[in-house]
Design an enzyme around this catalytic site. Structure first.
Site, PDB file in Angstrom:
ATOM      1  N   ASP A   1       0.864  -1.186   0.000  1.00  0.00           N
ATOM      2  CA  ASP A   1       0.000   0.000   0.000  1.00  0.00           C
ATOM      3  C   ASP A   1       0.899   1.235   0.000  1.00  0.00           C
ATOM      4  O   ASP A   1       1.665   1.453   0.939  1.00  0.00           O
ATOM      5  CB  ASP A   1      -0.900  -0.027   1.238  1.00  0.00           C
ATOM      6  CG  ASP A   1      -2.044   0.965   1.161  1.00  0.00           C
ATOM      7  OD1 ASP A   1      -2.029   1.839   0.270  1.00  0.00           O
ATOM      8  OD2 ASP A   1      -2.956   0.869   1.999  1.00  0.00           O
TER       9      ASP A   1
ATOM     10  N   ASP B   1      -3.118   7.462  -3.500  1.00  0.00           N
ATOM     11  CA  ASP B   1      -2.989   6.283  -2.644  1.00  0.00           C
ATOM     12  C   ASP B   1      -3.390   5.065  -3.477  1.00  0.00           C
ATOM     13  O   ASP B   1      -4.437   5.072  -4.119  1.00  0.00           O
ATOM     14  CB  ASP B   1      -3.929   6.485  -1.453  1.00  0.00           C
ATOM     15  CG  ASP B   1      -3.911   5.365  -0.438  1.00  0.00           C
ATOM     16  OD1 ASP B   1      -3.069   4.467  -0.554  1.00  0.00           O
ATOM     17  OD2 ASP B   1      -4.756   5.403   0.480  1.00  0.00           O
TER      18      ASP B   1
ATOM     19  N   HIS C   1     -11.891   6.098   1.216  1.00  0.00           N
ATOM     20  CA  HIS C   1     -11.870   7.348   1.984  1.00  0.00           C
ATOM     21  C   HIS C   1     -11.610   8.545   1.081  1.00  0.00           C
ATOM     22  O   HIS C   1     -11.102   8.425  -0.030  1.00  0.00           O
ATOM     23  CB  HIS C   1     -10.772   7.273   3.050  1.00  0.00           C
ATOM     24  CG  HIS C   1      -9.450   6.792   2.528  1.00  0.00           C
ATOM     25  ND1 HIS C   1      -8.499   7.642   2.001  1.00  0.00           N
ATOM     26  CD2 HIS C   1      -8.932   5.537   2.410  1.00  0.00           C
ATOM     27  CE1 HIS C   1      -7.451   6.918   1.602  1.00  0.00           C
ATOM     28  NE2 HIS C   1      -7.684   5.640   1.840  1.00  0.00           N
TER      29      HIS C   1
ATOM     30  N   HIS D   1      -7.026  10.494   5.289  1.00  0.00           N
ATOM     31  CA  HIS D   1      -8.391   9.977   5.466  1.00  0.00           C
ATOM     32  C   HIS D   1      -9.288  11.149   5.815  1.00  0.00           C
ATOM     33  O   HIS D   1      -9.611  11.381   6.977  1.00  0.00           O
ATOM     34  CB  HIS D   1      -8.450   8.915   6.569  1.00  0.00           C
ATOM     35  CG  HIS D   1      -7.965   7.572   6.132  1.00  0.00           C
ATOM     36  ND1 HIS D   1      -8.267   6.415   6.810  1.00  0.00           N
ATOM     37  CD2 HIS D   1      -7.217   7.187   5.087  1.00  0.00           C
ATOM     38  CE1 HIS D   1      -7.708   5.374   6.201  1.00  0.00           C
ATOM     39  NE2 HIS D   1      -7.058   5.834   5.150  1.00  0.00           N
TER      40      HIS D   1
ATOM     41  N   GLU E   1     -11.124   1.110  -1.917  1.00  0.00           N
ATOM     42  CA  GLU E   1     -10.156   0.196  -1.308  1.00  0.00           C
ATOM     43  C   GLU E   1     -10.815  -1.110  -0.856  1.00  0.00           C
ATOM     44  O   GLU E   1     -11.003  -1.336   0.337  1.00  0.00           O
ATOM     45  CB  GLU E   1      -9.522   0.924  -0.110  1.00  0.00           C
ATOM     46  CG  GLU E   1      -8.346   0.276   0.522  1.00  0.00           C
ATOM     47  CD  GLU E   1      -7.666   1.186   1.532  1.00  0.00           C
ATOM     48  OE1 GLU E   1      -6.601   0.795   2.016  1.00  0.00           O
ATOM     49  OE2 GLU E   1      -8.196   2.285   1.834  1.00  0.00           O
TER      50      GLU E   1
ATOM     51  N   GLU F   1      -6.516  -1.117  -4.426  1.00  0.00           N
ATOM     52  CA  GLU F   1      -6.899   0.277  -4.199  1.00  0.00           C
ATOM     53  C   GLU F   1      -6.392   1.165  -5.314  1.00  0.00           C
ATOM     54  O   GLU F   1      -5.278   0.986  -5.808  1.00  0.00           O
ATOM     55  CB  GLU F   1      -6.316   0.756  -2.858  1.00  0.00           C
ATOM     56  CG  GLU F   1      -6.649   2.189  -2.515  1.00  0.00           C
ATOM     57  CD  GLU F   1      -6.034   2.630  -1.202  1.00  0.00           C
ATOM     58  OE1 GLU F   1      -6.492   3.642  -0.636  1.00  0.00           O
ATOM     59  OE2 GLU F   1      -5.077   1.969  -0.739  1.00  0.00           O
TER      60      GLU F   1
END
Length: 266
Positions: free
Chosen positions: A53, A64, A126, A134, A158, A250
């Site tokens: 991640d 992200d 998020h 977040h 995600e 994600e």
């Protein structure tokens, strides 16, 4: 390869390409769904079902993305990984129809369950804010009956898929921290660490490993003082409740009035 070496290589490449590390790369194995980063003493080798991640920021604006790798000899996690990947693709495709949050969660849940697995319902996608990984809204991985829709902005979807119960609990330290509040601290090492983190990361997460590399053997003492003073907080490892393997996929995207722009994929 040791997790420590993987973390260093990924973060060095982010910097080489002109970005900043949005958060310490998460390298989570098997039933650890997320939030593991090695310290400099860590000798753990990559194995099993590895989630990678990665967060990148440019001037505080974050992207992200995550993917899973099956490192077992017999590739026994292939279908589990496909479940999380297909759930992500289906959710991103659904964005073209301006779905509700329930619709997004429902398609993630249905995709994973059709393959015989469970989504992790207490982990979610998020919002992505400036220096805020977040921010605000959460994007569910199951049908949660929330009929609200995403407004224009930056987000990450995600999906997590597991052969287990589908919930995580807070485990031991992840070796990842972020600043909770800024106040005076007595110890000189703690003050230096705080100044370093504020200048480099602002409110973004940072790793114990990086502090160890920059401050040596007294790093843990300074971190402990900052934590006891309530200036920083530690992120726990997120562990699947029935200790079954977890796969994660994600991507980040920007929702615009016209549709979406996927800004971080592998």
């Amino acid at each position: 390869m040791p997790l420590l070496e993987i973390a260093r290589k990924i973060e060095a490449e982010i910097v080489r390409l002109g970005g900043g590390v949005g958060f310490p790369v998460n390298l989570s194995i098997d039933d650890i769904a997320a939030h593991y980063h090695p310290t400099i003493e860590d000798t753990t080798l990559a194995s099993g079902l590895l989630k990678v991640d990665i967060g990148i920021h440019v001037n505080g604006f974050i992207a992200d993305s995550a993917f899973s790798i099956d490192l077992t000899p017999d590739k026994k996690h292939t279908e589990l990984i496909k479940a999380s990947e297909e759930a992500l693709v289906n959710a991103l495709d659904l964005l073209n129809k301006d779905p509700s949050l329930n619709d997004i969660g429902e398609i993630i849940q249905e995709t994973i369950q059709k393959k015989g697995f469970s989504p992790i319902i207490n982990l979610s996608g998020h919002g992505l804010g400036e220096y805020d990984i977040h921010s605000g809204i959460t994007i569910p991985n199951y049908a949660n009956h929330n009929q609200n829709k995403l407004v224009p902005g930056s987000y990450a979807i995600e999906p997590f898929a597991t052969t287990g119960e589908g919930k995580v609990y807070d485990g031991p330290s992840s070796n990842i921290y972020s600043i909770s509040s800024v106040r005076n601290v007595r110890g000189p090492t703690a003050r230096k660490i705080l100044d370093y983190v504020l200048e480099k990361y602002n409110t973004l997460p940072f790793s114990l490993r990086e502090i160890q590399e920059n401050f040596g053997g007294i790093a843990r003492l300074g971190i402990r003082e900052l934590e006891q003073a309530g200036i920083i907080h530690n992120f726990p490892q997120l562990i699947e409740k029935s200790h079954k393997p977890v796969a994660q996929s994600e991507h980040s995207f920007i929702k615009t009035p016209e549709g979406k722009i996927v800004v971080f994929t592998r």
